[in-house]
Enzyme design. Sequence first.
Site, PDB file in Angstrom:
ATOM      1  N   ILE A 100       0.907  -1.158   0.000  1.00 56.75           N
ATOM      2  CA  ILE A 100       0.000   0.000   0.000  1.00 56.75           C
ATOM      3  C   ILE A 100       0.944   1.205   0.000  1.00 56.75           C
ATOM      4  O   ILE A 100       1.522   1.555   1.020  1.00 56.75           O
ATOM      5  CB  ILE A 100      -0.945   0.005   1.220  1.00 56.75           C
ATOM      6  N   PRO A 101       1.146   1.815  -1.180  1.00 58.45           N
ATOM      7  CA  PRO A 101       2.300   2.703  -1.405  1.00 58.45           C
ATOM      8  C   PRO A 101       2.188   4.132  -0.854  1.00 58.45           C
ATOM      9  O   PRO A 101       2.151   5.101  -1.608  1.00 58.45           O
ATOM     10  CB  PRO A 101       2.403   2.705  -2.933  1.00 58.45           C
ATOM     11  N   CYS A 102       2.215   4.275   0.459  1.00 59.80           N
ATOM     12  CA  CYS A 102       2.173   5.612   1.058  1.00 59.80           C
ATOM     13  C   CYS A 102       3.444   6.411   0.744  1.00 59.80           C
ATOM     14  O   CYS A 102       3.442   7.639   0.824  1.00 59.80           O
ATOM     15  CB  CYS A 102       1.930   5.530   2.560  1.00 59.80           C
ATOM     16  N   HIS A 103       4.508   5.725   0.334  1.00 55.80           N
ATOM     17  CA  HIS A 103       5.754   6.426  -0.021  1.00 55.80           C
ATOM     18  C   HIS A 103       5.577   7.283  -1.268  1.00 55.80           C
ATOM     19  O   HIS A 103       6.399   8.160  -1.526  1.00 55.80           O
ATOM     20  CB  HIS A 103       6.911   5.431  -0.205  1.00 55.80           C
ATOM     21  N   ARG A 104       4.515   7.063  -2.026  1.00 58.71           N
ATOM     22  CA  ARG A 104       4.274   7.821  -3.258  1.00 58.71           C
ATOM     23  C   ARG A 104       3.558   9.147  -3.012  1.00 58.71           C
ATOM     24  O   ARG A 104       3.270   9.876  -3.956  1.00 58.71           O
ATOM     25  CB  ARG A 104       3.476   6.969  -4.250  1.00 58.71           C
TER      26      ARG A 104
END
Length: 164
Positions: free
Chosen positions: A126-130
């Site tokens: 779940i790409p919260c780094h984006r």
Amino acid sequence: MEKPQTTYYKTPIGIAEITGDKNGIQSISVLDDGTISEDVLRAKTPECLQECVVQLEEYFNGKRASFNLTVNPKGTKFQIKVWKSLLKINYGKTKSYLEQSKALGDVKAIRAVATANGKNPIWIVIPCHRVIGSDGSLTGYAGGIWRKKWLLAHENPVKQQSLF
């Protein structure tokens, strides 16, 4: 109720601690190297977590741009809604917290959205780094800004231009 199982996988940004059961992945967090013994790292991966390890390995080897895993994060209704919106940010792309808030239908919820992102229990998948600041800054990443920077560079490597 089934007890969640845990495994550890060594990544370029630290040791991934993966927790889940037959209902899906509940959490992936990244620990600093040296916090888990080599014996624990070599332990057999529970069957319910094996596909997650395979897909993470493919991701870190540059062979996977999206994940096909059942996820089962624990959170409030609002947090789950925010985390689902993160899944719509494509590999190699970023979105600002403001853009994410607008997409969720409430521009004024920017702080709540940012807080929910910070509580995302399933890193990378779940790409919260984006999600970045409106000014392009790499703000707010629970795993440390250096990991966020590494992940974004991994997903969008600078291509060297040919001189000829």
